[in-house]
Design a protein around this motif. Sequence first.
Motif, PDB file in Angstrom:
ATOM      1  N   GLN A  18      40.088  -7.760  27.569  1.00  0.00           N
ATOM      2  CA  GLN A  18      39.661  -6.702  26.930  1.00  0.00           C
ATOM      3  C   GLN A  18      38.414  -6.430  26.915  1.00  0.00           C
ATOM      4  O   GLN A  18      37.385  -7.541  26.396  1.00  0.00           O
ATOM      5  CB  GLN A  18      40.210  -6.708  25.544  1.00  0.00           C
ATOM      6  N   ALA A  19      37.872  -5.341  27.071  1.00  0.00           N
ATOM      7  CA  ALA A  19      36.415  -5.081  27.088  1.00  0.00           C
ATOM      8  C   ALA A  19      35.948  -4.403  25.455  1.00  0.00           C
ATOM      9  O   ALA A  19      36.825  -3.463  25.099  1.00  0.00           O
ATOM     10  CB  ALA A  19      35.719  -4.023  27.969  1.00  0.00           C
ATOM     11  N   LEU A  20      35.410  -5.147  24.739  1.00  0.00           N
ATOM     12  CA  LEU A  20      34.743  -4.538  23.598  1.00  0.00           C
ATOM     13  C   LEU A  20      33.423  -3.497  23.538  1.00  0.00           C
ATOM     14  O   LEU A  20      32.439  -4.476  24.130  1.00  0.00           O
ATOM     15  CB  LEU A  20      34.482  -5.556  22.488  1.00  0.00           C
ATOM     16  N   THR A  23      41.792  -4.999  31.160  1.00  0.00           N
ATOM     17  CA  THR A  23      43.040  -4.130  31.279  1.00  0.00           C
ATOM     18  C   THR A  23      42.837  -3.133  29.856  1.00  0.00           C
ATOM     19  O   THR A  23      43.797  -2.117  29.839  1.00  0.00           O
ATOM     20  CB  THR A  23      44.269  -4.741  30.794  1.00  0.00           C
ATOM     21  N   THR A  24      41.985  -3.354  28.683  1.00  0.00           N
ATOM     22  CA  THR A  24      42.214  -2.447  27.828  1.00  0.00           C
ATOM     23  C   THR A  24      40.495  -2.436  27.320  1.00  0.00           C
ATOM     24  O   THR A  24      39.855  -3.445  27.532  1.00  0.00           O
ATOM     25  CB  THR A  24      42.874  -3.039  26.549  1.00  0.00           C
ATOM     26  N   VAL A  25      40.414  -1.376  26.643  1.00  0.00           N
ATOM     27  CA  VAL A  25      38.876  -1.227  26.057  1.00  0.00           C
ATOM     28  C   VAL A  25      39.046  -0.741  24.646  1.00  0.00           C
ATOM     29  O   VAL A  25      39.998   0.002  24.254  1.00  0.00           O
ATOM     30  CB  VAL A  25      38.248  -0.006  26.669  1.00  0.00           C
ATOM     31  N   ALA A  26      38.332  -1.497  23.780  1.00  0.00           N
ATOM     32  CA  ALA A  26      38.255  -1.167  22.250  1.00  0.00           C
ATOM     33  C   ALA A  26      36.780  -0.899  22.142  1.00  0.00           C
ATOM     34  O   ALA A  26      35.900  -1.326  22.610  1.00  0.00           O
ATOM     35  CB  ALA A  26      38.633  -2.310  21.373  1.00  0.00           C
ATOM     36  N   PHE A  27      36.531  -0.004  20.680  1.00  0.00           N
ATOM     37  CA  PHE A  27      35.395   0.397  20.536  1.00  0.00           C
ATOM     38  C   PHE A  27      34.953  -0.195  19.202  1.00  0.00           C
ATOM     39  O   PHE A  27      35.847  -0.039  18.284  1.00  0.00           O
ATOM     40  CB  PHE A  27      35.159   1.931  20.773  1.00  0.00           C
ATOM     41  N   LEU A  28      33.888  -0.537  18.909  1.00  0.00           N
ATOM     42  CA  LEU A  28      33.437  -1.091  17.674  1.00  0.00           C
ATOM     43  C   LEU A  28      32.100  -0.405  17.146  1.00  0.00           C
ATOM     44  O   LEU A  28      31.263   0.263  17.928  1.00  0.00           O
ATOM     45  CB  LEU A  28      33.061  -2.307  17.645  1.00  0.00           C
ATOM     46  N   ARG A  29      31.962  -0.129  15.904  1.00  0.00           N
ATOM     47  CA  ARG A  29      30.764   0.448  15.260  1.00  0.00           C
ATOM     48  C   ARG A  29      30.549  -0.385  13.978  1.00  0.00           C
ATOM     49  O   ARG A  29      31.290  -0.588  13.344  1.00  0.00           O
ATOM     50  CB  ARG A  29      30.932   1.900  14.822  1.00  0.00           C
ATOM     51  N   LEU A  40      43.572  10.037  17.069  1.00  0.00           N
ATOM     52  CA  LEU A  40      42.495   9.000  16.911  1.00  0.00           C
ATOM     53  C   LEU A  40      43.234   7.735  17.267  1.00  0.00           C
ATOM     54  O   LEU A  40      44.213   7.645  16.479  1.00  0.00           O
ATOM     55  CB  LEU A  40      41.757   9.028  15.663  1.00  0.00           C
ATOM     56  N   SER A  41      42.497   6.708  17.806  1.00  0.00           N
ATOM     57  CA  SER A  41      42.983   5.465  17.832  1.00  0.00           C
ATOM     58  C   SER A  41      42.007   4.335  17.817  1.00  0.00           C
ATOM     59  O   SER A  41      40.974   4.433  18.411  1.00  0.00           O
ATOM     60  CB  SER A  41      43.725   5.301  19.318  1.00  0.00           C
ATOM     61  N   ALA A  42      42.150   3.411  16.986  1.00  0.00           N
ATOM     62  CA  ALA A  42      41.376   2.223  16.607  1.00  0.00           C
ATOM     63  C   ALA A  42      41.873   1.091  17.546  1.00  0.00           C
ATOM     64  O   ALA A  42      41.119   0.123  17.655  1.00  0.00           O
ATOM     65  CB  ALA A  42      41.052   1.842  15.246  1.00  0.00           C
ATOM     66  N   ASP A  43      43.020   1.226  18.101  1.00  0.00           N
ATOM     67  CA  ASP A  43      43.525   0.187  19.016  1.00  0.00           C
ATOM     68  C   ASP A  43      43.013   0.202  20.514  1.00  0.00           C
ATOM     69  O   ASP A  43      42.217   1.146  21.153  1.00  0.00           O
ATOM     70  CB  ASP A  43      45.078   0.609  19.233  1.00  0.00           C
ATOM     71  N   PRO A  44      43.096  -1.031  21.035  1.00  0.00           N
ATOM     72  CA  PRO A  44      42.586  -1.087  22.329  1.00  0.00           C
ATOM     73  C   PRO A  44      43.349   0.006  23.014  1.00  0.00           C
ATOM     74  O   PRO A  44      44.583   0.344  23.289  1.00  0.00           O
ATOM     75  CB  PRO A  44      43.046  -2.451  22.759  1.00  0.00           C
TER      76      PRO A  44
END
Length: 187
Positions: free
Chosen positions: A115-117, A150-156, A170-174
């Motif tokens: 997972q890419a963050l 395989t997945t990307v999640a975004f953080l602030r 809107l999705s906060a999930d990967p």
Amino acid sequence: MNRRRLAPLALVLLLTGCGIPTDDGPRTVQPPRGPFHSSVPADATAPAGHVVETLCLVRDNWIIPVVRRVDSVPSMADQLRHLLAGPTGEERDSDLTSALPGAVNAAGVTVTGTQALVAVDAPAVDAGRSDEVLAFGQIVCTLTSRDDVTTVAFLRDGRPLGVPRADGSLSADPLTRVAYAPLIKEQ
């Protein structure tokens, strides 16, 4: 008055009354924040090589995967930097652009397993962009084109960030490429 005199007058009235406000002078545009902003032309970041790197750019509101040849396998941070640098001159000549400048200010990427963050800064108040779906889609499509993601999640600010998917939710999930599949068009 005859018609010849009315036509220019009508044109002047139409152009001056279109409802678009004018400024007294040019506006200052702030470049996106983040360590990946570069004044180096994008052409300098895309050398011809023997390794394939996929970047997802935009044409006519479609996400377009573009294959570039580079000398070595780019790190995830390098690939994100190449994406943020935008299209090369040749890619711009084929009408490829990017929705990222002003819409998404990616500040960095780390990996946990597959997972890419992606850390994302708050957009500038006067960014003037409304195509965040394409911008986040570009990042997800680009990073999931790698074999190690395989997945990307975004953080602030270290917290999960809800980002728009192609369906408008809107999705906060990967996320995976599937979340943007309706917007992806192969060249």
